[in-house]
Design an enzyme around this catalytic site. Structure first.
Site, PDB file in Angstrom:
ATOM      1  CG  ASP A   1      -2.961   2.698   6.429  1.00 26.71           C
ATOM      2  OD1 ASP A   1      -3.132   3.742   6.730  1.00 26.71           O
ATOM      3  OD2 ASP A   1      -2.779   2.209   5.119  1.00 26.71           O
ATOM      4  CB  SER A   2      -7.000   1.795   5.369  1.00 20.26           C
ATOM      5  OG  SER A   2      -6.123   2.896   5.937  1.00 20.26           O
TER       6      SER A   2
ATOM      7  CG  ASN B   1      -7.901   0.676   1.174  1.00 21.18           C
ATOM      8  OD1 ASN B   1      -7.040   0.564   2.118  1.00 21.18           O
ATOM      9  ND2 ASN B   1      -7.768   1.579   0.302  1.00 21.18           N
TER      10      ASN B   1
ATOM     11  CG  ASP C   1      -1.879   1.163   1.434  1.00 20.95           C
ATOM     12  OD1 ASP C   1      -2.412   1.540   0.278  1.00 20.95           O
ATOM     13  OD2 ASP C   1      -1.755   1.861   2.671  1.00 20.95           O
TER      14      ASP C   1
ATOM     15  CB  THR D   1      -2.179   2.494  -3.956  1.00 21.17           C
ATOM     16  OG1 THR D   1      -2.674   3.641  -3.339  1.00 21.17           O
ATOM     17  CG2 THR D   1      -2.253   2.741  -5.626  1.00 21.17           C
ATOM     18  N   GLY D   2      -5.239   2.752  -3.196  1.00 17.86           N
ATOM     19  CA  GLY D   2      -6.452   3.330  -3.510  1.00 17.86           C
ATOM     20  C   GLY D   2      -6.445   4.392  -4.351  1.00 17.86           C
TER      21      GLY D   2
ATOM     22  CE  LYS E   1      -5.398  -1.150  -1.593  1.00 17.06           C
ATOM     23  NZ  LYS E   1      -4.206  -0.421  -0.609  1.00 17.06           N
TER      24      LYS E   1
END
Length: 247
Positions: free
Chosen positions: A196-197, A199, A10, A44-45, A173
């Site tokens: 970390d999140s 997603n 990420d 990644t987002g 992901k």
């Protein structure tokens, strides 16, 4: 041989520090992982244009996962697969944002990013990938979440405790990493991923090694195999050194 053949990283809150920079320590250990034969993938987002400079900085000519899996790139500038968010859904999401007037919102199309200050008149004329909301008023965020959850057919995650990110159902992901594994010929058990999140949570659960950052949301830490140092303490470098390349 490295313990894992593929390392999925990420960006925000993970590989990047508070200034959206890759630290020298993280860059060094990503380089060492590549030299050892590990395929390093950004997951990644962010959209492709925003993620690309970091891939270039690290010298990555590998697959890229962007907009939470909405796009999979075989390598930079070579699109493999794209999953669109229906424009009627984007219209409903936009109307919901307007209902909560102080809430920031944004949306990725295939050619640009739009937001509360710069929106489009004809939603149906564009191909959409992801919609997001941001507010630090948690009751408002919860009300938005409660409404969207009644619709069905969507993946709802976040990239911070104060936002929501909406993708088409089945886009994550984790599913994107499964496709990348097919592309390069490896198994999900051979994948290490770090984030970390929310997603990141599906991928953390699905991979051979799921790692949460020290600054991760508590639900992500609970899902991970272990918790590394924070994004301000070269947590990516530490996990590569201790878990990916350690003999």
């Amino acid at each position: 041989m490295p313990r894992y053949r593929l390392l999925a990283l990420d960006l925000d809150g993970t590989l990047l520090n508070e200034n959206s920079e890759i630290s020298p320590g993280n860059a060094e250990w990503v380089k060492r992982a590549q030299e050892a034969g590990v395929t390093v993938v950004l997951s990644t987002g962010r959209g492709f244009p925003s993620a690309l400079p970091f891939a270039e900085q690290l010298g990555l000519d590998n697959p890229m996962i962007v907009v939470n899996g909405g796009e999979i790139w075989r390598k930079p500038h070579e699109l493999h697969r794209r999953t669109l968010l229906d424009s009627d859904i984007v219209n409903r999401l936009h109307q919901l944002a307007q209902k909560h007037g102080d809430t920031w919102f944004w949306a990725y199309s295939t050619e640009n990013i739009y937001n509360k200050e710069r929106w489009v008149d004809d939603i149906g004329s564009r191909d959409w990938l992801k919609f997001g909301y941001y507010t630090e008023e948690l009751p408002v965020l919860q009300a938005i979440l409660d409404e969207i959850q009644t619709w069905g057919g969507l993946e709802i995650s976040n990239s911070s405790p104060f936002n929501l990110e909406i993708n088409p159902e089945g886009v994550s992901k984790a599913t994107a990493l499964e496709e990348v594994c097919r592309l390069i010929g490896c198994d999900m058990s051979e994948v290490a991923t770090v984030g970390d999140s929310l997603n990141d949570i599906a991928a953390i659960r699905a991979c051979g090694l799921g790692v949460a950052m020290g600054n991760a949301q508590e639900e992500v830490k609970a899902a991970a195999d272990f918790v590394t140092a924070s994004h301000l303490e070269d947590g990516v470098a530490f996990m590569i050194q201790e878990y990916v390349l350690k003999d």
